[in-house]
Write an enzyme that holds these catalytic residues in place. Sequence first.
Site, PDB file in Angstrom:
ATOM      1  N   ASP B  75       0.848  -1.194   0.000  1.00 19.71           N
ATOM      2  CA  ASP B  75       0.000   0.000   0.000  1.00 19.71           C
ATOM      3  C   ASP B  75       0.882   1.241   0.000  1.00 19.71           C
ATOM      4  O   ASP B  75       2.069   1.176   0.353  1.00 19.71           O
ATOM      5  CB  ASP B  75      -0.952   0.013   1.202  1.00 19.71           C
ATOM      6  CG  ASP B  75      -0.206   0.031   2.523  1.00 19.71           C
ATOM      7  OD1 ASP B  75       0.819  -0.697   2.658  1.00 19.71           O
ATOM      8  OD2 ASP B  75      -0.626   0.755   3.445  1.00 19.71           O
ATOM      9  N   GLU B 141      -0.051  -0.794   5.839  1.00 19.99           N
ATOM     10  CA  GLU B 141       1.027  -0.183   6.618  1.00 19.99           C
ATOM     11  C   GLU B 141       0.821   1.315   6.803  1.00 19.99           C
ATOM     12  O   GLU B 141       1.036   1.845   7.897  1.00 19.99           O
ATOM     13  CB  GLU B 141       2.375  -0.456   5.932  1.00 19.99           C
ATOM     14  CG  GLU B 141       3.590  -0.265   6.846  1.00 19.99           C
ATOM     15  CD  GLU B 141       4.070   1.189   6.948  1.00 19.99           C
ATOM     16  OE1 GLU B 141       4.810   1.497   7.891  1.00 19.99           O
ATOM     17  OE2 GLU B 141       3.694   2.033   6.089  1.00 19.99           O
TER      18      GLU B 141
HETATM   19 ZN    ZN Z   1       5.231   5.015   4.176  1.00 20.50          ZN
HETATM   20 ZN    ZN Z   2       6.852   2.230   4.270  1.00 20.48          ZN
END
Ligand code: ZN
Ligand code: ZN
Lengths: 451, 451
Positions: B75, B141
């Site tokens: 992501d 993340e």
């Molecule tokens: Zn990042």
């Molecule tokens: Zn990262």
Amino acid sequence: MVNDTALETLYKTVDQNQDDYVERLREAVAIPRYEARDIGCHDMDGVNLQLPPIILGTYGNDPNKKTILVYGHYDVQPALLEDGWDSKPFDMIETPKGQLVGRGASDDKGPIIGWLNCIEAHQNADIEFPVNLKICFEGMEENGSEGLEELISKEADKYFKDVDAVCISDNYWLGMTKPCLTYGLRGICAYKVTISGPGKDLHSGVFGGTVHEPMTDLFHLFSKLVTPSGEILVTGVNDDVAPLTDAENQIYKSLEFSLSELHSAIESKTNIFDNEIETLQHRWRYPSLTLHGIEGAFSSPGFKTVLPAKVTGKFSIRLVPNMDPNRINELVEKYLKDEFAKLGSKNTISVECLHGAKPWIANPNHWNYVAASKAVERIFKCKPDLTREGGSIPVTLTFQDALNKNVLLLPMGRGDDGAHSINEKLDRSNYIQGIKLFGAYLHEVASCKDE
Amino acid sequence: MVNDTALETLYKTVDQNQDDYVERLREAVAIPRYEARDIGCHDMDGVNLQLPPIILGTYGNDPNKKTILVYGHYDVQPALLEDGWDSKPFDMIETPKGQLVGRGASDDKGPIIGWLNCIEAHQNADIEFPVNLKICFEGMEENGSEGLEELISKEADKYFKDVDAVCISDNYWLGMTKPCLTYGLRGICAYKVTISGPGKDLHSGVFGGTVHEPMTDLFHLFSKLVTPSGEILVTGVNDDVAPLTDAENQIYKSLEFSLSELHSAIESKTNIFDNEIETLQHRWRYPSLTLHGIEGAFSSPGFKTVLPAKVTGKFSIRLVPNMDPNRINELVEKYLKDEFAKLGSKNTISVECLHGAKPWIANPNHWNYVAASKAVERIFKCKPDLTREGGSIPVTLTFQDALNKNVLLLPMGRGDDGAHSINEKLDRSNYIQGIKLFGAYLHEVASCKDE
Ligand SMILES: [Zn+2]
Ligand SMILES: [Zn+2]
Ligand SMILES: [Zn+2]
Ligand SMILES: [Zn+2]
């Protein structure tokens, strides 16, 4: 000498016509905004709007009579049923307790319609009007009275030339039962203090501990302005505060005010002083310093690990006689820069003085006040409270400075009218007795000796 | 012993295929968001969304080889051309200087595609893969890795059972030319401090000087947290900071870092320390305290004479070994309440500890680091810098705590890649040399003796 019989006739006429007066106020309340075109333009949200007219009127010009200027405003605060009103804000209703509820009922349509009713009552009762009246009703009061100051100075030697004194009915009794005359207002100096460090906001993980943080500097600096009990720490600022005289202190002893009213107004018991007199003195005749907020820092709900690069703290000082805004600006700017230098930060500071307004105080022994005081005794059978206010009503100072005449604040409504809140109201008795008060005041003015 | 000939063949294969690798990264960058459905749900703006899948993969299961877990995330941060990008953020371009520009090129698609290229290069070059590889690539993340910690603890004794060490490529070199291995991260404790006074916001003219103002209290209180030069004043907070050892101090002397790089990163010269070593030590191995902002005060441009009724100040402390978040919370809460009591205000305070994350530190002498260091020397002909970081990468701690294995941060990109900024880039040389570095690292791991 006041003609008591004439006044009694006037009162009777007012009482007889009171339902018409209430209807008239209802019609006034039903006009949410004046749409005519007149005294210039104003940019709002990029659109150039015409300013609403300032209505000037003259009633009588007998050189043997005094001339009283009355000021009021016909514009109102915005109001929507969805804000939480119990009834439609522009459809005035009367509650069973006799409260006339509607936006503007008390601020300030009740008083301006009251003056007009007062004139009509003299005509209906066939009583000679005791003074020459000049009216000045504006429509921008709730938006900074744009255009008014210019007009007043331009007309000071023309339209306003023969004015002997000014009467403004646009504030409120201190409490719910006792009328007051208001003879003082605090002024204000407002400040923006910007501390600049990094060129952009940083991540506190990456840079925290290695750069001078503008927020840290600002908190240290502003903690030096005022103590938690309200004492202003800026060097020299308190030096010009007029000492409290015995005569002045005496005024505070009879005021209709209790700490429980304060508690219900602030919805807490976090008052600094445990007695009414010190509380009112610190509201009215001592300066105060309030921190309003910070621009440029994180202000949303939640959390963000930002290290703000540039923050602008905002605060203001309320001024009282004999504090001068220019002198206060000098003292504040010097103090902030001196204290900032002590922090040893590599960030930079800039101090901006926004607007300044002088405090206002009138002589409550002037015939204008004496007349109003006697009128209160006639209508309410008691001496009025002599009050001041903590905030400012800029037009007061404008009239005093431009015309150099005594200005009287003669409120019609009560302390709980909720001028800018939902369910704004004016009690029917305040409205009707207020019309009589205006009449009695003008008759007392006519019989007063000039000082 | 590492088979040098095999590695040379591997490097040649990587070089020969580099344009394919760039194409592969271009295809990855062109996927702004993964749309599949898998590991649970997440409420966003009231809508229940499926979380993107965590991709687990196993490549080889030879009991005679070590098992290395590599983590990355597919992501990316949001990006729009209108944000100021010089090219479309999801159409990767290569500049004449050989920079691959596109959202995610460096954070973190370059590294995850790099691992896949590394496997393929072994196949194309017909070289035996030196270790068993486990991959864990997530898609949340940039939004707090929701769902990851749960999966890791659930799978610690199953999928992750045989892992010998972890390698994460999701950070950056300290500068532009010298590779580094990262062995430490600061933790964080975040706080909300609410001071409540009146039941509603008040007008500063009417009430200023007569009530205890929450803003004044907050400024006094927060000025007691940290000095303008960054020293934390909270009693006891510095007591658990691990003393700086000679060996550790030695690490700082060879680092590729100059104050001019700091100045260009912060776009000012407002650094506290006038030398590189103290600057990096205060970024990495000493705690820091940052004031983020105030909720509930006036924060817009312009001016407002409000006396805010309830204000919430927000700050955080960056933690280093051996500070424990629970202990720090106790100290902070006690200190704030003690200092607030000294103010003598009738307002009330509440302190809320938001999240806490422990600091992370790995042993840089572990075979995992030794292998990585030797790999750097092979590819870049220099010893890597041993760095720490000031911020936190929570997954690092998650893996170390759940698996109890050494974790290595092995960055691919440079310090100026601009991971979360416009024009994010990965230099072609970092990408291609990075693929070789991953290969060399795995070969060095295979030939390392366990400690
Ligand atoms: Zn990042
Ligand atoms: Zn990262
Ligand atoms: Zn008004
Ligand atoms: Zn108003």
